[in-house]
Design a protein around this motif. Structure first.
Motif, mmCIF file in Angstrom:
data_model
loop_
_atom_site.group_PDB
_atom_site.id
_atom_site.type_symbol
_atom_site.label_atom_id
_atom_site.label_comp_id
_atom_site.label_asym_id
_atom_site.label_seq_id
_atom_site.Cartn_x
_atom_site.Cartn_y
_atom_site.Cartn_z
ATOM 1 N N LYS A 163 0.998 -1.246 0.138
ATOM 2 C CA LYS A 163 -0.007 -0.050 0.136
ATOM 3 C C LYS A 163 0.798 1.341 -0.049
ATOM 4 C CE LYS A 163 -4.048 1.931 0.548
ATOM 5 N NZ LYS A 163 -5.300 1.567 -0.792
ATOM 6 N N ALA A 164 1.977 1.156 0.728
ATOM 7 C CA ALA A 164 2.988 2.509 0.730
ATOM 8 C C ALA A 164 3.487 2.612 -0.327
ATOM 9 C CB ALA A 164 3.752 2.013 2.201
ATOM 10 N N ALA A 165 3.919 1.410 -1.022
ATOM 11 C CA ALA A 165 4.583 1.497 -2.462
ATOM 12 C C ALA A 165 3.740 2.169 -3.245
ATOM 13 C CB ALA A 165 5.142 -0.017 -2.619
ATOM 14 N N GLU A 166 2.664 1.688 -3.184
ATOM 15 C CA GLU A 166 1.481 2.133 -4.320
ATOM 16 C C GLU A 166 1.428 3.852 -4.318
ATOM 17 O OE1 GLU A 166 -1.798 -0.270 -3.619
ATOM 18 O OE2 GLU A 166 -1.347 -1.698 -4.903
ATOM 19 N N SER A 167 1.246 4.158 -3.061
ATOM 20 C CA SER A 167 1.062 5.580 -2.585
ATOM 21 C C SER A 167 2.539 6.303 -3.109
ATOM 22 C CB SER A 167 0.789 5.745 -1.212
ATOM 23 O OG SER A 167 -0.205 5.257 -0.782
ATOM 24 N N MET A 168 3.479 5.872 -2.752
ATOM 25 C CA MET A 168 4.655 6.520 -3.196
ATOM 26 C C MET A 168 4.887 6.584 -4.567
ATOM 27 S SD MET A 168 7.615 4.991 -0.479
ATOM 28 C CE MET A 168 7.402 5.132 1.340
ATOM 29 N N ILE A 169 4.684 5.806 -5.376
ATOM 30 C CA ILE A 169 5.112 5.686 -6.839
ATOM 31 C C ILE A 169 3.971 6.507 -7.373
ATOM 32 C CG2 ILE A 169 4.957 4.244 -9.044
ATOM 33 C CD1 ILE A 169 5.916 1.898 -7.240
ATOM 34 N N GLU A 170 2.636 6.511 -7.083
ATOM 35 C CA GLU A 170 1.674 7.466 -7.446
ATOM 36 C C GLU A 170 1.994 8.750 -7.235
ATOM 37 O OE1 GLU A 170 -1.742 5.538 -6.114
ATOM 38 O OE2 GLU A 170 -1.921 3.908 -7.443
ATOM 39 N N ALA A 171 2.499 9.206 -6.059
ATOM 40 C CA ALA A 171 2.715 10.514 -5.734
ATOM 41 C C ALA A 171 3.918 11.211 -6.498
ATOM 42 C CB ALA A 171 3.103 10.609 -4.292
ATOM 43 N N PHE A 172 4.898 10.069 -6.619
ATOM 44 C CA PHE A 172 5.952 10.640 -7.575
ATOM 45 C C PHE A 172 5.512 10.927 -9.060
ATOM 46 C CE2 PHE A 172 9.075 8.714 -4.351
ATOM 47 C CZ PHE A 172 9.779 9.982 -3.893
ATOM 48 N N HIS A 173 4.825 9.947 -9.454
ATOM 49 C CA HIS A 173 4.277 10.205 -10.842
ATOM 50 C C HIS A 173 3.567 11.530 -11.016
ATOM 51 C CE1 HIS A 173 4.825 5.593 -12.370
ATOM 52 N NE2 HIS A 173 5.904 6.519 -12.021
ATOM 53 N N SER A 174 2.475 11.747 -9.928
ATOM 54 C CA SER A 174 1.797 12.874 -10.157
ATOM 55 C C SER A 174 2.643 14.228 -10.140
ATOM 56 C CB SER A 174 0.711 12.884 -8.849
ATOM 57 O OG SER A 174 1.466 13.079 -7.618
ATOM 58 N N MET A 175 3.856 13.988 -9.543
ATOM 59 C CA MET A 175 4.520 15.287 -9.470
ATOM 60 C C MET A 175 5.549 15.260 -10.920
ATOM 61 S SD MET A 175 5.753 15.801 -5.654
ATOM 62 C CE MET A 175 6.505 14.208 -5.508
ATOM 63 N N LYS A 176 5.523 14.276 -11.701
ATOM 64 C CA LYS A 176 5.989 13.889 -12.898
ATOM 65 C C LYS A 176 7.733 13.933 -12.367
ATOM 66 C CE LYS A 176 2.760 14.778 -15.630
ATOM 67 N NZ LYS A 176 2.238 13.562 -16.461
ATOM 68 N N ALA A 177 7.916 13.268 -11.482
ATOM 69 C CA ALA A 177 9.179 12.858 -11.191
ATOM 70 C C ALA A 177 9.597 11.374 -11.508
ATOM 71 C CB ALA A 177 9.390 13.036 -9.505
ATOM 72 N N ARG A 178 10.497 11.225 -12.353
ATOM 73 C CA ARG A 178 11.045 10.008 -12.829
ATOM 74 C C ARG A 178 11.847 8.922 -11.590
ATOM 75 N NH1 ARG A 178 10.455 9.668 -18.198
ATOM 76 N NH2 ARG A 178 10.404 11.704 -19.293
ATOM 77 N N VAL A 179 11.135 8.030 -11.556
ATOM 78 C CA VAL A 179 11.593 6.978 -10.437
ATOM 79 C C VAL A 179 12.026 5.934 -10.983
ATOM 80 C CG1 VAL A 179 10.511 8.277 -8.512
ATOM 81 C CG2 VAL A 179 9.284 6.315 -9.684
#
Length: 311
Positions: A163-179
């Motif tokens: 759940k935490a992983a999903e939230s982090m990845i989605e949050a980074f993506h929403s900020m257009k940050a490449r991870v």
């Protein structure tokens, strides 16, 4: 060296940093002159057959070699200055192209994977909505999420649950940050190994342990470094990784895992403070000895070129 005093340039934005000071000391100890230039203050003059660098309005001349100490945030201009020195037939301890390549995390991982070195499972995505598949691809949670532009442990987070992983990845993506999403190696227990490579040799190694409750082992994050004796497999892996990245001087970071050592990263401007304190070795003098060999090799190559042009 048999020659009289040589001028060796250190490209550094701060001559008072530990690594810069140690290099200056070692250059002078070997009987040479150290010249520290802030690469952001270098003016590059591009002219056919007359490449030049000016610093504070003065033309830089009679340089035997250059040692780049270039931060990640100024890689583009710093590498351009190194490239200009190369065009002036001045050898560099770290080649400009290798420097640029090492700063591109994704490209580095692709090069290392092609070289058949062990690595944690890694996924890079261009803002994919298939977050669950990404998580499953690295073996599920816990996992590591890294910003593509992060350095010194910054921009690296541990996602303990799916759940935490999903939230982090989605949050980074929403900020257009490449991870980069990477497998978490739990058996490493918050520690990694830094092997310092010069030429074809590992000149020192330390184990870096994260502080209590911290999974990042970087010394900048409060981690501690202690002397470690590398296994034959770890030495070979460090040398293979540095060679794959075409880096003659490199800090190779790896994890100890149940399936053998795994490469995390290859650093093109490894700091000297942690490794010298952990090993008790004079790593700076080893760098300068390597640079002297580089100068000799460059002179021989330039001599051969002159002979060919005269023929």
């Amino acid at each position: 060296m048999s020659d009289s005093q040589l001028t060796i340039v250190i490209l550094s934005r701060n001559k008072n940093l530990y690594s810069s000071k140690r290099l200056i000391e070692s250059i002078e100890m070997r009987g040479h002159k150290a010249l520290v230039l802030d690469h952001l203050k270098c003016d590059i003059v591009i002219e056919q057959d007359k490449p030049a660098i000016y610093y504070n309005g003065e033309k830089i001349k009679d340089v035997a070699a250059v040692i780049p100490r270039i931060g990640a945030s100024v890689t583009f201009y710093g590498a351009s200055v190194v490239r200009q020195f190369e065009m002036m037939n001045v050898p560099s301890a770290v080649e400009s192209q290798a420097l640029v390549r090492s700063r591109d995390k994704l490209r580095s991982l692709q090069i290392l994977a092609r070289s058949n070195v062990g690595m944690p499972k890694t996924v890079f995505t261009n803002y994919s909505k298939e977050v669950t598949k990404i998580i499953d691809s690295v073996g599920g949670a816990p996992l590591i999420v890294k910003l593509l532009e992060g350095t010194q442990g910054y921009g690296v987070v541990l996602a303990p649950t799916k759940k935490a992983a999903e939230s982090m990845i989605e949050a980074f993506h929403s900020m257009k940050a490449r991870v980069i999403v990477q497998e978490f190696i739990s058996e490493a227990k918050g520690a990694d190994i830094r092997a310092f490579v010069i030429g074809n040799k590992v000149v020192g190694a330390m184990k870096r342990q994260g502080k209590e409750g911290e999974f990042r082992s970087n010394l900048h994050q409060g981690g501690s470094g202690t002397l470690i004796k590398l296994s034959k497999e770890e030495k070979e892996l460090a040398l293979t990784a540095a060679k794959a990245m075409n880096l003659s001087i490199a800090g190779v970071d790896m994890l100890q895992s149940d399936r053998g050592p795994l490469i995390l990263e290859v650093n093109s401007s490894p700091g000297l403070e942690g490794i010298e304190k952990a090993t008790g070795k004079d790593i700076a003098i080893e760098v300068i000895k390597y640079v002297e060999k580089l100068i000799e090799r460059s002179k021989k190559n330039n001599g051969r070129r002159r002979l060919k042009s005269d023929a």
